[in-house]
Design a protein around this motif. Structure first.
Motif, PDB file in Angstrom:
ATOM      1  N   ASP A   1      39.567  53.783  62.419  1.00  0.00           N
ATOM      2  CA  ASP A   1      39.598  54.722  63.757  1.00  0.00           C
ATOM      3  C   ASP A   1      40.502  54.171  64.666  1.00  0.00           C
ATOM      4  OD1 ASP A   1      39.285  57.749  63.895  1.00  0.00           O
ATOM      5  OD2 ASP A   1      38.661  57.220  65.595  1.00  0.00           O
ATOM      6  N   THR A   2      39.954  53.159  65.149  1.00  0.00           N
ATOM      7  CA  THR A   2      40.645  52.519  66.387  1.00  0.00           C
ATOM      8  C   THR A   2      41.999  52.010  65.946  1.00  0.00           C
ATOM      9  OG1 THR A   2      38.270  51.980  67.265  1.00  0.00           O
ATOM     10  CG2 THR A   2      40.362  50.471  68.115  1.00  0.00           C
ATOM     11  N   ILE A   3      42.265  51.483  64.991  1.00  0.00           N
ATOM     12  CA  ILE A   3      43.471  50.930  64.517  1.00  0.00           C
ATOM     13  C   ILE A   3      44.388  51.806  64.363  1.00  0.00           C
ATOM     14  CG2 ILE A   3      44.794  49.533  62.818  1.00  0.00           C
ATOM     15  CD1 ILE A   3      42.170  47.659  62.312  1.00  0.00           C
ATOM     16  N   ALA A   4      44.016  52.858  63.566  1.00  0.00           N
ATOM     17  CA  ALA A   4      44.937  54.031  63.524  1.00  0.00           C
ATOM     18  C   ALA A   4      45.339  54.680  64.643  1.00  0.00           C
ATOM     19  CB  ALA A   4      44.114  55.166  62.539  1.00  0.00           C
ATOM     20  N   ALA A   5      44.590  54.791  65.830  1.00  0.00           N
ATOM     21  CA  ALA A   5      44.707  55.153  66.978  1.00  0.00           C
ATOM     22  C   ALA A   5      46.052  54.370  67.662  1.00  0.00           C
ATOM     23  CB  ALA A   5      43.428  55.421  67.891  1.00  0.00           C
ATOM     24  N   GLN A   6      45.855  52.968  67.765  1.00  0.00           N
ATOM     25  CA  GLN A   6      46.616  52.282  68.177  1.00  0.00           C
ATOM     26  C   GLN A   6      47.937  52.069  67.486  1.00  0.00           C
ATOM     27  OE1 GLN A   6      44.469  48.436  68.440  1.00  0.00           O
ATOM     28  NE2 GLN A   6      43.723  48.924  70.676  1.00  0.00           N
ATOM     29  N   LEU A   7      47.876  52.350  66.147  1.00  0.00           N
ATOM     30  CA  LEU A   7      49.103  52.575  65.453  1.00  0.00           C
ATOM     31  C   LEU A   7      50.115  53.611  66.107  1.00  0.00           C
ATOM     32  CD1 LEU A   7      48.041  51.380  61.645  1.00  0.00           C
ATOM     33  CD2 LEU A   7      49.956  50.414  63.200  1.00  0.00           C
ATOM     34  N   ALA A   8      49.165  54.868  66.050  1.00  0.00           N
ATOM     35  CA  ALA A   8      49.797  56.094  66.488  1.00  0.00           C
ATOM     36  C   ALA A   8      50.651  55.654  68.083  1.00  0.00           C
ATOM     37  CB  ALA A   8      48.995  57.168  66.476  1.00  0.00           C
ATOM     38  N   ALA A   9      49.690  55.004  68.925  1.00  0.00           N
ATOM     39  CA  ALA A   9      50.093  54.897  70.145  1.00  0.00           C
ATOM     40  C   ALA A   9      51.102  53.865  70.339  1.00  0.00           C
ATOM     41  CB  ALA A   9      48.976  54.581  71.038  1.00  0.00           C
ATOM     42  N   GLU A  10      51.017  52.930  69.610  1.00  0.00           N
ATOM     43  CA  GLU A  10      52.041  51.816  70.100  1.00  0.00           C
ATOM     44  C   GLU A  10      52.785  51.057  68.879  1.00  0.00           C
ATOM     45  OE1 GLU A  10      49.293  48.672  71.425  1.00  0.00           O
ATOM     46  OE2 GLU A  10      48.274  49.897  72.909  1.00  0.00           O
ATOM     47  N   GLY A  11      52.390  51.647  67.699  1.00  0.00           N
ATOM     48  CA  GLY A  11      53.286  50.899  66.548  1.00  0.00           C
ATOM     49  C   GLY A  11      52.879  49.747  66.299  1.00  0.00           C
ATOM     50  N   ASN A  12      53.555  48.846  65.761  1.00  0.00           N
ATOM     51  CA  ASN A  12      53.105  47.477  65.223  1.00  0.00           C
ATOM     52  C   ASN A  12      53.384  46.641  66.454  1.00  0.00           C
ATOM     53  OD1 ASN A  12      52.974  48.542  62.636  1.00  0.00           O
ATOM     54  ND2 ASN A  12      55.172  47.876  62.195  1.00  0.00           N
TER      55      ASN A  12
END
Length: 475
Positions: A401-412
């Motif tokens: 969940d945390t990685i999915a959120a960071q992907l949505a917020a900041e991309g790679n």
């Protein structure tokens, strides 16, 4: 400024402060004084302008002297007419009277004052897109008509250019890490409209266009300063003679202020935001979400820069009791849709601003599959006692969940790449377990880990795990 990209939220001062600023602007205050000066003997022409013989009296009423006194008085009078501070009683006789809106400046609400000021702003912006009087006189033909073709002037293009410049100045001001309250050099503002984004070194032709645009902006900002839109330091007039020899775009850093500096005032930010909203663009302001539900807060701040998101959240929390706010935030954070991980991340960030009064709300969701992990994190960070340890399944779910959120917020991002490398290094069997995690984003997260990890062997493991996860979910 792209019409499709969301604008960062602007921080506005209170309407009461803005109304005071509007009343103090030179142009509106002069217009109001002339509206009160006008009487039964005041006469105007067919277009509502003061007749020429009354301009000296109007200038005297404003305490103006010098060569520009009559022109300044004439401009103030036109604003008084356009804003409704003065009304034309009889067009044939040319008589006038105080307008209904004049009383709003002293007895109206702040919104009323600002509405009058916005009308004044539109008048000045229209004037700023018109060639100066000398050019108009030179363009007159023998019959007294203006030959617009000889002016090389396209009214629509001029207005669009000025709108574009002001849009860029607004974006520079509200963007996190942008100009903020600092002035912007005029050459940089001109270049933002002229120089293509993909151009490396500007050509001489482009630099000449920037120089011409800069001088045009110098004239326009001189007109826009008295209405309170900008604070402006004009181009140093000693540079006018050598603009052909020394390009403004090549000015060294120490001398850049000589080429003009401009910044939006708080009133200017308000005015440009009002115009952006009027044109149909989304131009959020910090505080817009304070009276909305938690779902609107979490979704709305998703595109905000961190500082603005925190400010918006603080205003939202200030209107609510901590325990009720925490329960509302947690309820809004639930969901299996694509935006849910980012909502939970923003929920966690919002809850970090709430004190121990919110503890009961966090304990209520300890057994919740979606919220139990973040509840344990919050309770531990706040030093709460008797926090049950999370199960392995909950740890893996929270990680996805945390990685999915960071992907949505900041991309790679580089930060996310570091997190991915750390996970794979600390947990040798991470991918063997992660593909089984019952989270809608598991396949996408594992694919992203495969892209981000620099070790080819680990990246291959991540991609295999992603394939298994997608097959398990029927994808």
């Amino acid at each position: 400024m792209s019409e499709s990209s969301p604008l960062p939220p602007v921080r506005l001062t209170s309407e009461a402060e803005l109304a005071r600023d509007a009343l103090a602007t030179p142009l509106l205050s002069r217009a109001a004084r002339l509206a009160r000066w006008a009487g039964p003997d005041t006469r105007v022409g067919a277009g509502g302008e003061l007749v020429e013989e009354q301009l000296p009296g109007a200038a005297d009423a404003l305490g103006l002297t010098g060569d520009d006194a009559a022109a300044t008085a004439s401009e103030a009078w036109r604003v008084a007419v356009d804003t409704g501070l003065v009304e034309i009683v009889d067009e044939e006789e040319g008589t006038v009277a105080a307008g209904a809106d004049l009383a709003l400046l002293t007895s109206g609400a702040p919104q009323d004052v600002l509405a009058v000021w916005l009308t004044a702003l539109e008048t000045v912006l229209a004037d700023a897109s018109v060639p100066d009087l000398d050019e108009l006189v030179d363009a007159m033909d023998g019959g007294g008509e203006i030959d617009f073709s000889s002016l090389d002037w396209d009214p629509e293009a001029e207005a669009e250019f000025l709108d574009g410049v002001l849009g860029n100045l607004y974006l520079l001001t509200v963007s996190e890490g942008g100009a903020g309250e600092s002035p912007v050099p005029l050459p940089a503002l001109a270049a933002s409209m002229i120089v293509p984004d993909d151009m490396g070194e500007p050509t001489n032709d482009v630099l000449e266009q920037v120089s011409d645009a800069m001088m045009r902006l110098d004239e326009q900002f001189r007109l826009l300063e008295p209405v309170g839109l900008v604070d402006f330091q004009p181009v140093d007039e000693t540079l006018m003679a050598d603009t052909d020899e020394e390009s403004s775009a090549a000015a060294d850093e120490a001398d850049v202020s000589r080429y003009g500096m401009v910044r939006l005032t708080p009133l200017g930010l308000y005015g440009l935001r009002a115009r952006l909203l009027e044109s149909g663009l989304s131009a959020p302001a910090v505080g817009d979400l304070a009276d909305k539900g938690a779902d609107a807060l979490l979704d709305g701040t998703a595109a905000f820069p961190p500082t603005a998101a925190r400010a918006e959240t603080e205003q939202w929390l200030a209107r609510r009791e901590p325990l009720a706010a925490a329960r509302e935030l947690l309820a809004a954070a639930r969901g299996g849709d694509a935006g849910a991980p980012l909502r939970r991340l923003h929920c966690q960030q919002a809850l970090s601003l709430v004190g121990l009064e919110a503890e009961p709300a966090l304990r209520e969701v300890l057994d919740d599959a979606e919220l139990g992990g973040l509840a344990r994190v919050w309770l531990s960070e706040h030093g709460a006692a008797d926090v049950p340890p999370p199960s392995e399944a909950m740890i893996f779910w929270l990680t996805i969940d945390t990685i999915a959120a960071q992907l949505a917020a900041e991309g790679n991002s580089a930060e996310l790449q570091g997190l991915v490398e750390g996970l794979a290094q600390q947990h040798g069997s991470f991918f063997a377990a992660a593909w089984r995690v019952d989270h809608p984003a598991t396949p996408d997260v594992l694919e992203a880990m495969g892209r981000l990890h620099p070790d080819k062997k680990v990246a291959k493991e991540a991609r295999k795990a992603a394939f298994k996860a997608r097959s398990q979910q029927g994808g």
